[in-house]
Design a protein around this motif. Structure first.
Motif, PDB file in Angstrom:
ATOM      1  N   ILE A 119      11.025  -6.997  -2.681  1.00 56.58           N
ATOM      2  CA  ILE A 119       9.721  -6.416  -2.990  1.00 56.58           C
ATOM      3  C   ILE A 119       8.970  -6.247  -1.684  1.00 56.58           C
ATOM      4  N   SER A 120       8.413  -5.054  -1.486  1.00 53.89           N
ATOM      5  CA  SER A 120       7.653  -4.807  -0.264  1.00 53.89           C
ATOM      6  C   SER A 120       6.499  -3.857  -0.550  1.00 53.89           C
ATOM      7  N   GLY A 121       5.526  -3.890   0.326  1.00 49.24           N
ATOM      8  CA  GLY A 121       4.395  -2.986   0.228  1.00 49.24           C
ATOM      9  C   GLY A 121       3.193  -3.601  -0.459  1.00 49.24           C
ATOM     10  N   HIS A 122       2.194  -2.775  -0.628  1.00 50.85           N
ATOM     11  CA  HIS A 122       0.941  -3.184  -1.266  1.00 50.85           C
ATOM     12  C   HIS A 122       0.556  -2.127  -2.298  1.00 50.85           C
ATOM     13  N   ALA A 123      -0.029  -2.558  -3.399  1.00 51.91           N
ATOM     14  CA  ALA A 123      -0.384  -1.645  -4.486  1.00 51.91           C
ATOM     15  C   ALA A 123      -1.526  -0.709  -4.104  1.00 51.91           C
ATOM     16  N   MET A 124      -2.438  -1.182  -3.245  1.00 54.83           N
ATOM     17  CA  MET A 124      -3.605  -0.392  -2.855  1.00 54.83           C
ATOM     18  C   MET A 124      -4.475  -0.022  -4.063  1.00 54.83           C
ATOM     19  N   PHE A 125      -4.478  -0.889  -5.067  1.00 57.04           N
ATOM     20  CA  PHE A 125      -5.272  -0.671  -6.265  1.00 57.04           C
ATOM     21  C   PHE A 125      -6.716  -1.085  -6.040  1.00 57.04           C
ATOM     22  N   ALA A 126      -6.892  -2.143  -5.252  1.00 59.30           N
ATOM     23  CA  ALA A 126      -8.226  -2.664  -4.945  1.00 59.30           C
ATOM     24  C   ALA A 126      -8.163  -3.320  -3.572  1.00 59.30           C
ATOM     25  N   GLU A 127      -9.292  -3.765  -3.069  1.00 55.81           N
ATOM     26  CA  GLU A 127      -9.311  -4.395  -1.754  1.00 55.81           C
ATOM     27  C   GLU A 127      -8.512  -5.699  -1.772  1.00 55.81           C
ATOM     28  N   SER A 128      -8.047  -6.089  -0.603  1.00 53.84           N
ATOM     29  CA  SER A 128      -7.244  -7.302  -0.468  1.00 53.84           C
ATOM     30  C   SER A 128      -7.970  -8.500  -1.071  1.00 53.84           C
ATOM     31  N   GLY A 129      -7.245  -9.292  -1.839  1.00 56.05           N
ATOM     32  CA  GLY A 129      -7.825 -10.449  -2.493  1.00 56.05           C
ATOM     33  C   GLY A 129      -8.357 -10.163  -3.882  1.00 56.05           C
ATOM     34  N   ASP A 172      -6.852  -7.348  -5.700  1.00 58.95           N
ATOM     35  CA  ASP A 172      -5.887  -6.391  -6.249  1.00 58.95           C
ATOM     36  C   ASP A 172      -5.068  -7.074  -7.341  1.00 58.95           C
ATOM     37  N   ILE A 173      -5.382  -6.760  -8.597  1.00 58.42           N
ATOM     38  CA  ILE A 173      -4.706  -7.407  -9.722  1.00 58.42           C
ATOM     39  C   ILE A 173      -3.225  -7.032  -9.806  1.00 58.42           C
ATOM     40  N   LEU A 224      12.216  -6.806 -16.439  1.00 59.97           N
ATOM     41  CA  LEU A 224      11.455  -6.350 -17.601  1.00 59.97           C
ATOM     42  C   LEU A 224       9.959  -6.380 -17.317  1.00 59.97           C
ATOM     43  N   HIS A 225       9.494  -7.484 -16.756  1.00 62.81           N
ATOM     44  CA  HIS A 225       8.072  -7.638 -16.457  1.00 62.81           C
ATOM     45  C   HIS A 225       7.581  -6.553 -15.487  1.00 62.81           C
ATOM     46  N   LEU A 226       8.314  -6.366 -14.393  1.00 58.52           N
ATOM     47  CA  LEU A 226       7.878  -5.397 -13.378  1.00 58.52           C
ATOM     48  C   LEU A 226       8.058  -3.955 -13.852  1.00 58.52           C
ATOM     49  N   THR A 227       9.058  -3.699 -14.675  1.00 54.25           N
ATOM     50  CA  THR A 227       9.233  -2.351 -15.237  1.00 54.25           C
ATOM     51  C   THR A 227       8.049  -1.998 -16.131  1.00 54.25           C
ATOM     52  N   GLU A 228       7.617  -2.951 -16.944  1.00 55.06           N
ATOM     53  CA  GLU A 228       6.464  -2.696 -17.814  1.00 55.06           C
ATOM     54  C   GLU A 228       5.196  -2.482 -16.984  1.00 55.06           C
ATOM     55  N   LEU A 229       5.019  -3.274 -15.923  1.00 56.10           N
ATOM     56  CA  LEU A 229       3.861  -3.056 -15.036  1.00 56.10           C
ATOM     57  C   LEU A 229       3.927  -1.674 -14.392  1.00 56.10           C
ATOM     58  N   SER A 230       5.126  -1.231 -14.009  1.00 53.55           N
ATOM     59  CA  SER A 230       5.258   0.078 -13.368  1.00 53.55           C
ATOM     60  C   SER A 230       4.940   1.211 -14.343  1.00 53.55           C
ATOM     61  N   LYS A 231       5.146   0.979 -15.631  1.00 54.39           N
ATOM     62  CA  LYS A 231       4.771   1.985 -16.634  1.00 54.39           C
ATOM     63  C   LYS A 231       3.253   2.081 -16.748  1.00 54.39           C
ATOM     64  N   GLN A 232       2.572   0.944 -16.609  1.00 45.78           N
ATOM     65  CA  GLN A 232       1.109   0.931 -16.689  1.00 45.78           C
ATOM     66  C   GLN A 232       0.473   1.466 -15.407  1.00 45.78           C
ATOM     67  N   TYR A 233       1.139   1.229 -14.272  1.00 50.85           N
ATOM     68  CA  TYR A 233       0.589   1.596 -12.966  1.00 50.85           C
ATOM     69  C   TYR A 233       1.629   2.366 -12.147  1.00 50.85           C
ATOM     70  N   PRO A 234       2.031   3.565 -12.618  1.00 49.37           N
ATOM     71  CA  PRO A 234       3.090   4.315 -11.932  1.00 49.37           C
ATOM     72  C   PRO A 234       2.714   4.772 -10.524  1.00 49.37           C
ATOM     73  N   GLN A 235       1.441   4.840 -10.220  1.00 50.58           N
ATOM     74  CA  GLN A 235       0.997   5.227  -8.880  1.00 50.58           C
ATOM     75  C   GLN A 235       1.094   4.072  -7.888  1.00 50.58           C
ATOM     76  N   ASN A 236       1.313   2.855  -8.404  1.00 49.95           N
ATOM     77  CA  ASN A 236       1.235   1.660  -7.562  1.00 49.95           C
ATOM     78  C   ASN A 236       2.526   0.856  -7.446  1.00 49.95           C
ATOM     79  N   ILE A 237       3.445   1.028  -8.405  1.00 49.71           N
ATOM     80  CA  ILE A 237       4.694   0.259  -8.401  1.00 49.71           C
ATOM     81  C   ILE A 237       5.861   1.206  -8.649  1.00 49.71           C
ATOM     82  N   ARG A 238       6.896   1.071  -7.835  1.00 51.29           N
ATOM     83  CA  ARG A 238       8.103   1.884  -7.988  1.00 51.29           C
ATOM     84  C   ARG A 238       9.312   0.950  -8.073  1.00 51.29           C
ATOM     85  N   ILE A 239      10.148   1.143  -9.089  1.00 51.33           N
ATOM     86  CA  ILE A 239      11.357   0.351  -9.284  1.00 51.33           C
ATOM     87  C   ILE A 239      12.545   1.167  -8.781  1.00 51.33           C
TER      88      ILE A 239
END
Length: 107
Positions: free
Chosen positions: A18-28, A30-31, A84-99
């Motif tokens: 796993i690498s990178g950052h979601a960039m969803f919110a500021e550091s600390g 970012d849910i 399974l957990h990360l795949t479901e998160l990637s469905k909710q946040y496709p702009q932020n997580i790539r499998i």
């Protein structure tokens, strides 16, 4: 974007990187980063410390990897749960997580 690479061999999960950052919110705050990090640490700790599987785990700034050195059904079950957990998160946040499926490089 967070990139999650699962290593697969003989139809079984063998590890993850796993690498990178979601960039969803500021550091600390970012849910998404917190969710991915928490799930990855739980999986890695369960595999190495609870199950005691023969695995190499590494963590650094914005990166984490785990690679099984030999087959272990219980560890593979934990990896399937993480997948399974990360795949479901990637469905909710496709702009932020790539499998991705392929090889695992060390973090």
């Amino acid at each position: 974007m967070i990139k999650v690479r699962f290593s697969v061999g003989n139809g079984q999960l063998k590890g993850f990187e796993i690498s990178g950052h979601a960039m969803f919110a500021e550091s600390g705050k970012d849910i998404i980063c917190a969710s991915v990090s928490s799930a990855a640490y739980m999986a890695a700790n369960t595999i190495t410390d609870v199950i005691g599987a023969n695995a190499d785990a590494k963590a650094g700034d914005g990166a984490m990897s785990l690679s099984l050195n030999q087959p272990d059904e219980r560890a593979e079950a934990v990896l399937k749960g993480l997948e399974l957990h990360l795949t479901e998160l990637s469905k909710q946040y496709p702009q932020n997580i790539r499998i991705i499926y392929g090889g695992v490089r060390n973090a």
